[in-house]
Write a protein that holds these residues in place. Structure first.
Motif, PDB file in Angstrom:
ATOM      1  N   VAL A  19       8.454  -3.197 -10.045  1.00 31.99           N
ATOM      2  CA  VAL A  19       9.443  -2.810  -9.039  1.00 31.99           C
ATOM      3  C   VAL A  19       8.737  -1.903  -8.030  1.00 31.99           C
ATOM      4  N   LEU A  20       8.800  -2.270  -6.759  1.00 28.37           N
ATOM      5  CA  LEU A  20       8.093  -1.513  -5.730  1.00 28.37           C
ATOM      6  C   LEU A  20       9.006  -0.422  -5.178  1.00 28.37           C
ATOM      7  N   PRO A  21       8.598   0.826  -5.298  1.00 27.02           N
ATOM      8  CA  PRO A  21       9.446   1.913  -4.790  1.00 27.02           C
ATOM      9  C   PRO A  21       9.453   1.952  -3.270  1.00 27.02           C
ATOM     10  N   GLU A  22      10.435   2.635  -2.716  1.00 26.97           N
ATOM     11  CA  GLU A  22      10.478   2.844  -1.276  1.00 26.97           C
ATOM     12  C   GLU A  22       9.334   3.772  -0.861  1.00 26.97           C
ATOM     13  N   ALA A  23       8.853   3.550   0.333  1.00 28.64           N
ATOM     14  CA  ALA A  23       7.749   4.359   0.846  1.00 28.64           C
ATOM     15  C   ALA A  23       8.181   5.812   0.994  1.00 28.64           C
ATOM     16  N   THR A  24       7.256   6.710   0.682  1.00 27.64           N
ATOM     17  CA  THR A  24       7.475   8.143   0.902  1.00 27.64           C
ATOM     18  C   THR A  24       6.610   8.670   2.039  1.00 27.64           C
ATOM     19  N   LEU A  25       5.663   7.858   2.492  1.00 31.29           N
ATOM     20  CA  LEU A  25       4.816   8.211   3.627  1.00 31.29           C
ATOM     21  C   LEU A  25       5.236   7.411   4.849  1.00 31.29           C
ATOM     22  N   GLU A  26       5.087   8.005   6.022  1.00 30.35           N
ATOM     23  CA  GLU A  26       5.228   7.281   7.274  1.00 30.35           C
ATOM     24  C   GLU A  26       3.914   6.561   7.561  1.00 30.35           C
ATOM     25  N   LEU A  27       4.015   5.330   8.013  1.00 27.46           N
ATOM     26  CA  LEU A  27       2.819   4.592   8.390  1.00 27.46           C
ATOM     27  C   LEU A  27       2.154   5.282   9.577  1.00 27.46           C
TER      28      LEU A  27
ATOM     29  N   ALA B 250       0.838  -1.208   0.000  1.00 24.43           N
ATOM     30  CA  ALA B 250       0.000   0.000   0.000  1.00 24.43           C
ATOM     31  C   ALA B 250       0.868   1.251   0.000  1.00 24.43           C
ATOM     32  N   LEU B 251       1.909   1.260   0.801  1.00 19.96           N
ATOM     33  CA  LEU B 251       2.816   2.409   0.843  1.00 19.96           C
ATOM     34  C   LEU B 251       3.561   2.580  -0.480  1.00 19.96           C
ATOM     35  N   ALA B 252       3.908   1.466  -1.127  1.00 17.30           N
ATOM     36  CA  ALA B 252       4.581   1.543  -2.426  1.00 17.30           C
ATOM     37  C   ALA B 252       3.666   2.143  -3.487  1.00 17.30           C
ATOM     38  N   VAL B 253       2.392   1.744  -3.489  1.00 19.48           N
ATOM     39  CA  VAL B 253       1.441   2.314  -4.450  1.00 19.48           C
ATOM     40  C   VAL B 253       1.278   3.805  -4.191  1.00 19.48           C
ATOM     41  N   CYS B 254       1.193   4.186  -2.927  1.00 12.36           N
ATOM     42  CA  CYS B 254       1.116   5.619  -2.610  1.00 12.36           C
ATOM     43  C   CYS B 254       2.326   6.367  -3.158  1.00 12.36           C
ATOM     44  N   ALA B 255       3.500   5.758  -3.037  1.00 13.79           N
ATOM     45  CA  ALA B 255       4.721   6.417  -3.504  1.00 13.79           C
ATOM     46  C   ALA B 255       4.703   6.619  -5.010  1.00 13.79           C
ATOM     47  N   VAL B 256       4.359   5.588  -5.763  1.00 13.81           N
ATOM     48  CA  VAL B 256       4.423   5.689  -7.219  1.00 13.81           C
ATOM     49  C   VAL B 256       3.302   6.562  -7.775  1.00 13.81           C
ATOM     50  N   ALA B 257       2.162   6.614  -7.064  1.00 15.71           N
ATOM     51  CA  ALA B 257       1.012   7.373  -7.559  1.00 15.71           C
ATOM     52  C   ALA B 257       0.893   8.756  -6.937  1.00 15.71           C
TER      53      ALA B 257
ATOM     54  N   GLU C   4      -1.215  10.928  -0.939  1.00 13.66           N
ATOM     55  CA  GLU C   4      -0.828  11.426   0.377  1.00 13.66           C
ATOM     56  C   GLU C   4      -2.048  11.462   1.289  1.00 13.66           C
ATOM     57  N   VAL C   5      -2.358  10.313   1.861  1.00 15.25           N
ATOM     58  CA  VAL C   5      -3.427  10.177   2.842  1.00 15.25           C
ATOM     59  C   VAL C   5      -2.899   9.286   3.961  1.00 15.25           C
ATOM     60  N   PRO C   6      -3.550   9.278   5.133  1.00 16.85           N
ATOM     61  CA  PRO C   6      -3.115   8.349   6.175  1.00 16.85           C
ATOM     62  C   PRO C   6      -3.207   6.894   5.697  1.00 16.85           C
ATOM     63  N   VAL C   7      -2.165   6.132   5.988  1.00 16.87           N
ATOM     64  CA  VAL C   7      -2.147   4.694   5.702  1.00 16.87           C
ATOM     65  C   VAL C   7      -1.876   3.987   7.027  1.00 16.87           C
ATOM     66  N   ALA C   8      -2.765   3.081   7.413  1.00 14.19           N
ATOM     67  CA  ALA C   8      -2.648   2.412   8.704  1.00 14.19           C
ATOM     68  C   ALA C   8      -2.819   0.913   8.541  1.00 14.19           C
ATOM     69  N   ALA C   9      -2.033   0.164   9.299  1.00 11.01           N
ATOM     70  CA  ALA C   9      -2.096  -1.296   9.274  1.00 11.01           C
ATOM     71  C   ALA C   9      -3.112  -1.789  10.293  1.00 11.01           C
ATOM     72  N   GLY C  10      -3.800  -2.874   9.919  1.00  9.19           N
ATOM     73  CA  GLY C  10      -4.867  -3.380  10.763  1.00  9.19           C
ATOM     74  C   GLY C  10      -4.704  -4.818  11.184  1.00  9.19           C
ATOM     75  N   ALA C  11      -5.735  -5.606  10.937  1.00 10.12           N
ATOM     76  CA  ALA C  11      -5.813  -6.968  11.452  1.00 10.12           C
ATOM     77  C   ALA C  11      -4.753  -7.864  10.830  1.00 10.12           C
ATOM     78  N   VAL C  12      -4.081  -8.637  11.675  1.00  6.32           N
ATOM     79  CA  VAL C  12      -3.041  -9.553  11.203  1.00  6.32           C
ATOM     80  C   VAL C  12      -3.614 -10.877  10.735  1.00  6.32           C
ATOM     81  N   GLY C  13      -4.899 -11.120  10.994  1.00  2.00           N
ATOM     82  CA  GLY C  13      -5.522 -12.366  10.573  1.00  2.00           C
ATOM     83  C   GLY C  13      -6.998 -12.339  10.873  1.00  2.00           C
TER      84      GLY C  13
END
Length: 319
Positions: A90-98, A49-56, A59-68
């Motif tokens: 190729v997945l770019p490095e994140a530009t947003l902080e989680l 998700a962070l990689a897609v935000c970087a390439v596109a 710039e919105v909040p991105v938060a991780a949720g349920a592990v299962g």
């Protein structure tokens, strides 16, 4: 009127396209992206998700949720999405902080801060985060405008003969979401299998000639290869999750029919099935708008336009 959405996803190739459309179409305002284990493990889909935000340039909040899932063993789909969950580009490095908050808290915070009836939840993976948010803050149910989910089917499955992957991955969460007294639109396999990214679509995207369009072409080429090998799609892969966002951009992109939908939790052969009653045979009131037929050219026109718009925006930012 702009549709304000929280996109709860498990990227995933088709989730990536859903994120891009949500960010690139002016008829939708993307408020946050939350992630849930599904197509791959939570760390992998969150990284994606962070990689897609970087390439596109999202710039919105991105938060991780349920592990299962709520109660069941976890399932992932490397046979479709690869070991990373987003193999191919190729997945770019994140530009947003989680975002430091849990995804469930982001969902609750966004809904409770907004005027009632102005935020739509768009879950395109297992429904674990949505069910947990309902449990933690029941008041969101009456405040959410609508839930538009990718999952289920009224005729078939893809994880089992009767169950679609997102529902099968956490059927208890899905049952809670369908049972809640809020408007639900089910965008299931019957609809999304019409949304194939054929060669002409890929060519149109490639012709944009930007880093983002090249990324999307790589996404679709890998996705197409696994769908050919695993499920026999010869024309192009069905880009399921994209359809949810497309409907919020333009309700004319697919038709719906009301039905009563329940999730099977105890069937020996049908666990995770979305049992869909169009005829009222159960005597239960309808609780779901079920997606039926797709306007495929309309879907891909808005998607190509969104990729071009984001491409121009990100290239302008670089200059």
């Amino acid at each position: 009127m702009t549709e304000r959405i929280v996109l709860d996803c498990d990227p995933g190739h088709d989730d990536a396209l859903a994120m891009i459309l949500a960010a690139g179409d002016p008829r939708v305002e993307l408020l946050a992206v939350t992630t849930c284990a599904g197509n791959q493990t939570l760390p992998k889909v969150t990284r994606n998700a962070l990689a897609v935000c970087a390439v596109a340039g999202i710039e919105v909040p991105v938060a991780a949720g349920a592990v299962g899932p709520l109660v069941r063993p976890q399932m992932v789909a490397p046979e479709i999405h690869g070991e990373s969950g987003l193999d191919g580009p190729v997945l770019p490095e994140a530009t947003l902080e989680l975002d430091p908050r849990h995804a469930v808290d982001v969902i609750i915070d966004v809904v409770m801060a907004a005027e009632p009836g102005t935020v739509t939840l768009v879950p395109t993976g297992p429904l674990t985060n949505i069910a947990l948010a309902m449990r933690k803050e029941p008041a969101i149910v009456e405040r959410v405008k609508r839930v538009v989910l990718m999952g289920g089917s009224y005729t078939r499955g893809n994880k089992t003969p009767t169950a679609e992957f997102n529902i099968a991955a956490d059927p208890e969460a899905a049952s809670a979401v369908f049972s809640a007294p809020w408007p639900v639109t089910m965008v299931g396999l019957d609809l999304t299998h019409q949304a194939t990214a054929d060669a002409d679509v890929v060519a149109r995207i490639e012709a944009i000639g930007s880093p983002l369009s090249s990324f999307v072409v790589d996404v679709l080429e890998f996705f197409g290869s696994t769908y050919r090998e695993q499920q026999g799609f010869t024309d192009g892969p069905p880009v399921h999750d994209l359809c949810c966002v497309a409907w919020l951009c333009d309700p004319e992109v697919f038709t719906t029919q009301e039905a009563f939908v329940a999730v099977e939790l105890t069937g020996t052969w049908t666990n995770g099935m979305t049992v869909t009653d169009f005829a009222g045979l159960f005597g239960r009131p309808n609780n779901t708008d079920v997606a039926i037929t797709l306007d495929k050219p309309r879907l891909w026109d808005m998607t190509v336009d969104a990729i071009a718009s984001l491409s121009a925006r990100t290239e302008g930012a670089v200059r």
